[in-house]
Design a protein around this motif. Structure first.
Motif, PDB file in Angstrom:
ATOM      1  N   VAL A   1       0.888  -1.159   0.000  1.00  0.00           N
ATOM      2  CA  VAL A   1       0.000   0.000   0.000  1.00  0.00           C
ATOM      3  C   VAL A   1       0.924   1.206   0.000  1.00  0.00           C
ATOM      4  CG1 VAL A   1      -1.798   1.270   1.219  1.00  0.00           C
ATOM      5  CG2 VAL A   1      -1.806  -1.241   1.233  1.00  0.00           C
ATOM      6  N   ALA A   2       0.907   1.961  -1.090  1.00  0.00           N
ATOM      7  CA  ALA A   2       1.846   3.063  -1.287  1.00  0.00           C
ATOM      8  C   ALA A   2       1.127   4.395  -1.379  1.00  0.00           C
ATOM      9  CB  ALA A   2       2.658   2.833  -2.566  1.00  0.00           C
ATOM     10  N   GLU A   3       1.857   5.441  -0.988  1.00  0.00           N
ATOM     11  CA  GLU A   3       1.369   6.819  -1.152  1.00  0.00           C
ATOM     12  C   GLU A   3       2.500   7.648  -1.724  1.00  0.00           C
ATOM     13  OE1 GLU A   3       0.162   8.372   2.661  1.00  0.00           O
ATOM     14  OE2 GLU A   3       2.070   7.876   3.580  1.00  0.00           O
ATOM     15  N   HIS A   4       2.146   8.537  -2.635  1.00  0.00           N
ATOM     16  CA  HIS A   4       3.102   9.455  -3.259  1.00  0.00           C
ATOM     17  C   HIS A   4       2.758  10.866  -2.821  1.00  0.00           C
ATOM     18  CE1 HIS A   4       4.558   6.331  -6.060  1.00  0.00           C
ATOM     19  NE2 HIS A   4       3.312   5.889  -5.961  1.00  0.00           N
ATOM     20  N   PRO A   5       3.784  11.662  -2.454  1.00  0.00           N
ATOM     21  CA  PRO A   5       3.474  13.032  -2.038  1.00  0.00           C
ATOM     22  C   PRO A   5       2.888  13.827  -3.196  1.00  0.00           C
ATOM     23  CG  PRO A   5       5.841  12.727  -2.233  1.00  0.00           C
ATOM     24  CD  PRO A   5       5.210  11.382  -2.454  1.00  0.00           C
ATOM     25  N   PRO A   6       2.060  14.813  -2.882  1.00  0.00           N
ATOM     26  CA  PRO A   6       1.492  15.632  -3.954  1.00  0.00           C
ATOM     27  C   PRO A   6       2.593  16.370  -4.708  1.00  0.00           C
ATOM     28  CG  PRO A   6       0.615  16.256  -1.781  1.00  0.00           C
ATOM     29  CD  PRO A   6       1.640  15.210  -1.565  1.00  0.00           C
ATOM     30  N   THR A   7       2.389  16.547  -5.986  1.00  0.00           N
ATOM     31  CA  THR A   7       3.361  17.300  -6.775  1.00  0.00           C
ATOM     32  C   THR A   7       3.088  18.786  -6.598  1.00  0.00           C
ATOM     33  OG1 THR A   7       1.936  17.077  -8.702  1.00  0.00           O
ATOM     34  CG2 THR A   7       3.717  15.491  -8.478  1.00  0.00           C
ATOM     35  N   PRO A   8       4.168  19.584  -6.539  1.00  0.00           N
ATOM     36  CA  PRO A   8       3.968  21.041  -6.320  1.00  0.00           C
ATOM     37  C   PRO A   8       3.242  21.708  -7.463  1.00  0.00           C
ATOM     38  CG  PRO A   8       6.321  20.493  -6.543  1.00  0.00           C
ATOM     39  CD  PRO A   8       5.545  19.235  -6.661  1.00  0.00           C
TER      40      PRO A   8
END
Length: 125
Positions: free
Chosen positions: A118-125
């Protein structure tokens, strides 16, 4: 070159107990399993969902899996989803939280020992 017309039809899983494993994965995806004899189909939920098909093991379970699912959740939702899945029968394996700046994930095992992340990617600026 034309874009590929290949889409994911279904993830097929051999299981010791296809019905029980389909029920677990239904808690993961939100789908409703449909049994057909010894096999169970779990349809996709929503346009971004995926289907799964569970069938009885055709031979001995391999010692090592060579493929696993990487599931993605919104940034900040990983731990809540991990807690929900562990409460539903998954087993926590390990976390990778600071190895890569673009992703963090938790590796779990389903009730039959199949690994998934289960992965999460930070929001892109």
């Amino acid at each position: 070159m034309n874009a590929s017309r290949i889409t994911l039809g279904s993830i097929n899983v051999e299981a010791e107990e296809p019905g029980a494993l389909a029920t677990f994965w239904a808690t993961v995806t939100g789908g409703t399993p449909a049994a057909n004899g010894d096999s169970v189909y779990l349809p996709p939920v929503g346009p971004g969902g995926f289907a799964m098909f569970f069938q009885p093991l055709a031979g001995p379970r391999p010692d090592r899996l060579t493929i696993h699912l990487d599931l993605t959740v919104p940034w900040g939702a990983r731990q809540g989803e991990v807690d929900r899945l562990v409460a539903g029968g998954a087993t926590w394996q390990w976390d990778v939280l600071d190895e890569h700046p673009h992703v963090r994930w938790t590796t779990l095992a389903d009730p039959e020992g199949n690994l998934f992340c289960v992965a999460e990617h930070p929001p892109t600026p």
